[in-house]
Write an enzyme that holds these catalytic residues in place. Structure first.
Site, mmCIF file in Angstrom:
data_model
loop_
_atom_site.group_PDB
_atom_site.id
_atom_site.type_symbol
_atom_site.label_atom_id
_atom_site.label_comp_id
_atom_site.label_asym_id
_atom_site.label_seq_id
_atom_site.Cartn_x
_atom_site.Cartn_y
_atom_site.Cartn_z
ATOM 1 N N GLY A 232 0.825 -1.094 -0.157
ATOM 2 C CA GLY A 232 0.061 0.089 -0.027
ATOM 3 C C GLY A 232 0.953 1.186 0.065
ATOM 4 O O GLY A 232 1.998 1.385 -0.547
ATOM 5 N N SER A 233 0.330 2.361 0.451
ATOM 6 C CA SER A 233 1.088 3.566 0.504
ATOM 7 C C SER A 233 2.259 3.622 1.624
ATOM 8 O O SER A 233 2.423 2.956 2.286
ATOM 9 C CB SER A 233 0.051 4.775 0.912
ATOM 10 O OG SER A 233 -0.149 4.586 2.307
ATOM 11 N N GLY A 237 2.746 2.103 5.335
ATOM 12 C CA GLY A 237 3.918 1.227 5.615
ATOM 13 C C GLY A 237 4.942 1.950 6.749
ATOM 14 O O GLY A 237 5.444 1.205 7.572
ATOM 15 N N GLU A 254 5.742 -3.732 0.789
ATOM 16 C CA GLU A 254 5.922 -3.325 -0.882
ATOM 17 C C GLU A 254 5.057 -2.046 -0.896
ATOM 18 O O GLU A 254 3.651 -1.904 -0.911
ATOM 19 C CB GLU A 254 5.196 -4.267 -1.551
ATOM 20 C CG GLU A 254 5.477 -4.326 -3.074
ATOM 21 C CD GLU A 254 4.704 -3.760 -4.112
ATOM 22 O OE1 GLU A 254 4.726 -2.472 -4.300
ATOM 23 O OE2 GLU A 254 3.534 -4.394 -4.104
HETATM 24 C C1 UN1 Z 1 1.230 -3.480 -7.498
HETATM 25 O O1 UN1 Z 1 0.542 -2.351 -8.252
HETATM 26 O O2 UN1 Z 1 0.838 -3.390 -6.198
HETATM 27 O O3 UN1 Z 1 4.398 -5.403 -12.108
HETATM 28 C C2 UN1 Z 1 1.369 -4.837 -8.040
HETATM 29 C C3 UN1 Z 1 2.956 -5.190 -12.178
HETATM 30 C C4 UN1 Z 1 2.155 -6.324 -11.447
HETATM 31 C C5 UN1 Z 1 2.160 -6.060 -10.270
HETATM 32 C C6 UN1 Z 1 1.701 -4.621 -9.698
HETATM 33 N N1 UN1 Z 1 2.659 -7.532 -11.983
HETATM 34 O O4 UN1 Z 1 2.766 -3.899 -12.594
#
Ligand code: UN1
Length: 499
Positions: A232-233, A237, A254
């Site tokens: 998320g944002s 995080g 992430e």
């Molecule tokens: C996301 O935006 O959290 O690489 C994941 C990509 C995708 C996954 C994005 N396979 O754009």
């Protein structure tokens, strides 16, 4: 397809869709789709306790047997691909092809995880002592909390869940409050796989927490949830990371991206245009990996901007269920306001905006906008801020060093790329002095990564890695073992300690 059919195809019952307190709306037209039941804070301790109980059983199954459950999940997802893809479209607003693509990403990670379940490899290590053997093995960790965002409402869950399950960990999933229905649908699909798997699967191997940030916080704060994987944002995080660390848990973060493309003089411009448009406006600019910054050599900037303006003017914005639509709605009105604010700020900083206006004609009653192309005199504060909408800032550069410095001069570090046919430039971009991102591509846009690689990035992106490569290690605990099979007890480092 109307929403009643989409939900019926996934086996939702009236009781699941009505009578709750959590209102679900579709970004397509803002219409209410369901009122689902929320998890209360008081429910969370029991859910975590049940997950701990499931862990005690699940960790004893051999990993390839655990992989069999994920194989069945992949089969169920294949059967449900169209239905789940349609729900992703309904609840997150993705165009049909991208909704289906997201489910394909789930199938791919299941296949990957099945193979991985037979390859949770450890190491043998040369011991310095005679008659001793050293090795490293990997063991299950315990319940894995998954916190996911609206923009990839199902794939991110599957990256985490497929790996967590083969690694011997139950999952507790707190989806975005904007996309609980896709989460409920995934839970049903996994339930079907579990039913086919049989009695070896303990109860409560997978549980859902439906609700807002307070429910997520309960997961984050529990010492009985040793892993928290949060997508998320950066703001989210920055709260989750320290809280998990404070109770000695492990987080896999992430977070935001502010992904750039460098376009060098030798680039194949036709290909670059296609790569730019897909990564900047695909998913209406709402991917973590969306292209947000274009750093173009000054010799080709006006030519490229003209080509992009032409490409942007032909983009169809509208109902994501229509075959010809390439740009669906933003998730909500707040996103549309954020877009308009960012554009005003960019203008105040000297930017020239092409497009970007709200679209109200010929579209349903959701938050639609024309993607924006913004020529900027420099990499200003607005450019350095991730706004989760389809705005692409365009800047120019003179030397490759300058372009790489600009690419790296943002707080985020997720994805990056260069379009060039010059091998020295490409390799420099990928080298230790090149891009500082977790993902660095050549002649491919920054979005749309395959599941086989580790996914994640540095700096404010959080440092976590999910999905392929050795990301599975994030879901296991490492054990170093030394076995002495000699009749003596020599000490390491030559220490003598005679008693
Ligand atoms: C996301 O935006 O959290 O690489 C994941 C990509 C995708 C996954 C994005 N396979 O754009």
């Amino acid at each position: 397809m109307d929403h009643t059919t989409v939900l019926k195809n996934l086996g939702f019952t009236d009781a699941e869709l009505t009578g709750g307190t959590h209102v679900v709306t579709s970004p397509i037209d803002g219409a209410e789709v369901a009122k689902v039941h929320e998890t209360t804070l008081a429910d969370v301790p029991a859910i975590i306790a049940k997950s701990q109980a499931a862990f005690k059983a699940w960790r004893t199954l051999p990993a390839p047997r655990r992989g069999e459950l994920v194989r069945l999940l992949g089969e169920e997802l294949r059967t449900s691909k169209d239905a789940l893809g349609a729900l992703v479209t309904l609840e997150a607003g993705k165009i049909t092809s991208e909704g289906l693509g997201e489910v394909q990403e789930m199938i791919d990670i299941c296949d990957f995880a099945v193979g991985q379940s037979r390859q949770l490899y450890g190491l043998t290590i040369a011991s310095e002592r005679p008659g001793h053997k050293m090795s490293e093995t990997w063991h299950p960790m315990g319940p894995c909390g998954v916190i996911s965002a609206f923009n990839f409402p199902v794939a991110v869950w599957s990256w985490n869940t497929a790996l967590a399950l083969i690694c011997g960990n139950p999952v507790i999933w707190k989806p975005s409050e904007k996309t609980p229905l896709t989460a409920m649908a995934c839970a049903k699909i996994l339930e079907r796989a579990i039913a086919r798997f049989g009695a070896d699967a303990p109860d409560d191997l997978h549980q859902l927490l439906i609700g807002g940030a307070d429910i997520g916080a309960a997961l984050v704060e529990s010492k009985d949830v040793p892993i928290v994987s949060a997508t998320g944002s950066t703001r989210m995080g920055s709260i989750v990371g320290p809280k998990v660390a404070a109770r000695w848990g492990r987080s896999i973060l992430e977070l935001g991206g502010n992904n750039a493309m460098i376009v060098a003089p030798s680039a194949d411009l036709e290909m670059a245009v296609r790569g730019i448009v897909f990564s900047a406006v695909g998913t209406a600019g709402q991917r973590c990996t969306s292209l947000r910054r274009l750093i173009v050599h000054k010799s080709i900037k006006s030519e490229l901007v003209e080509k992009l303006k032409a490409a942007y003017s032909s983009l169809s914005v509208g109902d994501p269920r229509n075959k010809n639509t390439l740009v669906g709605p933003l998730i909500d009105e707040d996103a549309l306001s954020a877009m308009q604010n960012a554009l005003e700020n960019a203008i105040a900083e000297g930017g020239t905006v092409h497009g970007g206006e709200p679209v109200t004609q010929g579209v349903p009653a959701g938050a639609y906008a024309a993607p924006a192309l913004v020529e900027m005199p420099s990499q200003s504060d607005t450019v350095k801020t991730e706004t989760f909408v389809p705005i692409l800032y365009v800047m120019e550069y003179d030397t490759l060093d300058e372009a790489i410095a600009m690419q790296n001069d943002v707080p985020q570090g997720l994805s990056s790329c260069i379009f060039t046919l010059n091998m020295r430039e490409a390799e420099t971009f990928l080298s230790a002095t090149g891009s500082d991102c977790g993902i660095a591509n050549v002649n491919i846009g920054p979005s749309g990564a395959e599941i086989g690689g580790a996914f994640g990035g540095e700096k404010e992106t959080g440092g976590g890695r999910e999905s392929g490569s050795d990301a599975w290690k994030g879901y296991m605990r490492r054990q170093t073992s030394t076995v002495n099979y000699s009749a003596k007890l020599p000490l390491a480092q030559g220490v003598s300690f005679d008693i």
